[in-house]
Scaffold this motif. Structure first.
Motif, PDB file in Angstrom:
ATOM      1  N   SER A  85       0.836  -1.212   0.000  1.00 49.36           N
ATOM      2  CA  SER A  85       0.000   0.000   0.000  1.00 49.36           C
ATOM      3  C   SER A  85       0.866   1.257   0.000  1.00 49.36           C
ATOM      4  N   LEU A  86       1.813   1.285  -0.878  1.00 49.06           N
ATOM      5  CA  LEU A  86       2.769   2.394  -0.906  1.00 49.06           C
ATOM      6  C   LEU A  86       2.093   3.706  -1.251  1.00 49.06           C
ATOM      7  N   LYS A  87       2.617   4.765  -0.660  1.00 49.87           N
ATOM      8  CA  LYS A  87       2.101   6.109  -0.862  1.00 49.87           C
ATOM      9  C   LYS A  87       3.218   7.002  -1.416  1.00 49.87           C
ATOM     10  N   PRO A  88       2.863   8.073  -2.077  1.00 48.68           N
ATOM     11  CA  PRO A  88       3.907   8.980  -2.586  1.00 48.68           C
ATOM     12  C   PRO A  88       4.839   9.475  -1.476  1.00 48.68           C
ATOM     13  N   GLU A  89       4.327   9.630  -0.277  1.00 47.27           N
ATOM     14  CA  GLU A  89       5.173  10.104   0.828  1.00 47.27           C
ATOM     15  C   GLU A  89       6.157   9.047   1.314  1.00 47.27           C
ATOM     16  N   ASP A  90       6.084   7.835   0.797  1.00 49.67           N
ATOM     17  CA  ASP A  90       7.079   6.821   1.103  1.00 49.67           C
ATOM     18  C   ASP A  90       8.318   6.961   0.213  1.00 49.67           C
ATOM     19  N   THR A  91       8.269   7.861  -0.742  1.00 52.23           N
ATOM     20  CA  THR A  91       9.404   8.073  -1.630  1.00 52.23           C
ATOM     21  C   THR A  91      10.626   8.537  -0.849  1.00 52.23           C
ATOM     22  N   ALA A  92      11.737   7.820  -1.000  1.00 53.12           N
ATOM     23  CA  ALA A  92      12.957   8.127  -0.250  1.00 53.12           C
ATOM     24  C   ALA A  92      14.041   7.142  -0.666  1.00 53.12           C
ATOM     25  N   VAL A  93      15.252   7.409  -0.204  1.00 49.85           N
ATOM     26  CA  VAL A  93      16.315   6.406  -0.255  1.00 49.85           C
ATOM     27  C   VAL A  93      16.194   5.585   1.021  1.00 49.85           C
ATOM     28  N   TYR A  94      16.142   4.286   0.849  1.00 44.13           N
ATOM     29  CA  TYR A  94      15.998   3.382   1.988  1.00 44.13           C
ATOM     30  C   TYR A  94      17.347   2.733   2.302  1.00 44.13           C
ATOM     31  N   TYR A  95      17.698   2.763   3.581  1.00 49.88           N
ATOM     32  CA  TYR A  95      18.956   2.211   4.053  1.00 49.88           C
ATOM     33  C   TYR A  95      18.702   1.093   5.049  1.00 49.88           C
ATOM     34  N   CYS A  96      19.494   0.040   4.958  1.00 60.79           N
ATOM     35  CA  CYS A  96      19.480  -0.928   6.037  1.00 60.79           C
ATOM     36  C   CYS A  96      20.697  -0.671   6.919  1.00 60.79           C
TER      37      CYS A  96
END
Length: 124
Positions: A85-96
Motif C-alpha cells: 500500500s505504498l504512498k507517494p510520501e514513502d518516496t525516499a532512499v531506503y537504508y538498512c
C-alpha cells in the motif's frame, strides 16, 4: 567489518508493493539487530522498522505500521522489508543498518553499519 548491500528499490505506483532486501557479509548474522531507515530529499533520516536477531522483537514507525513488514532469514544472512500500500510520501532512499546486540533502536546513532541505500519512488 560488516558490509550491507540493499536491493529491490524502484518505481511503483501508489497502492503498489515492493520488497527490499539487505544482504549482510558477516559470520554471525543472528547476533545483529537490523534496522531500516529512509531519507527523503531535504529531510533527516528517519526510522522505518527494526528487528532483533532472532526475529522475536520488531518495531515500526507509526507511518508504516500495518503496511510494511520487516523480516529476516538468518540462514541467508538477509533482512527484508515488505512494503505494501505504498504512498507517494514513502518516496525516499531506503537504508538498512546493523548493530551487534539484541536490542533494537529507533534512532540511527546506535547502528554501526550501513548499506549504500536503494531508491524507492512512489508515483501518484
Amino acid at each position: 567489518q560488516v558490509q550491507l548491500v540493499e536491493s529491490g528499490g524502484g518505481l511503483v505506483q501508489a497502492g503498489g508493493s515492493l520488497r527490499l532486501s539487505c544482504a549482510a557479509s558477516v559470520r554471525t548474522f543472528s547476533s545483529y539487530a537490523m534496522g531500516w531507515f529512509r531519507q527523503a530529499p531535504g529531510k533527516e533520516r528517519e526510522f522505518v522498522a527494526a528487528i532483533s536477531g532472532t526475529s522475536a522483537v520488531t518495531g515500526y514507525a507509526d507511518s508504516v505500521k500495518g503496511r510494511f513488514i520487516i523480516s529476516r532469514d538468518n540462514a541467508k544472512n538477509t533482512a527484508y522489508l515488505q512494503m505494501n500500500s505504498l504512498k507517494p510520501e514513502d518516496t525516499a532512499v531506503y537504508y538498512c543498518a546493523a548493530r551487534s546486540g539484541v536490542v533494537i533502536y529507533r534512532t540511527p546513532a546506535p547502528y554501526n553499519y550501513w548499506g549504500q541505500g536503494t531508491q524507492v519512488t512512489v508515483s501518484s
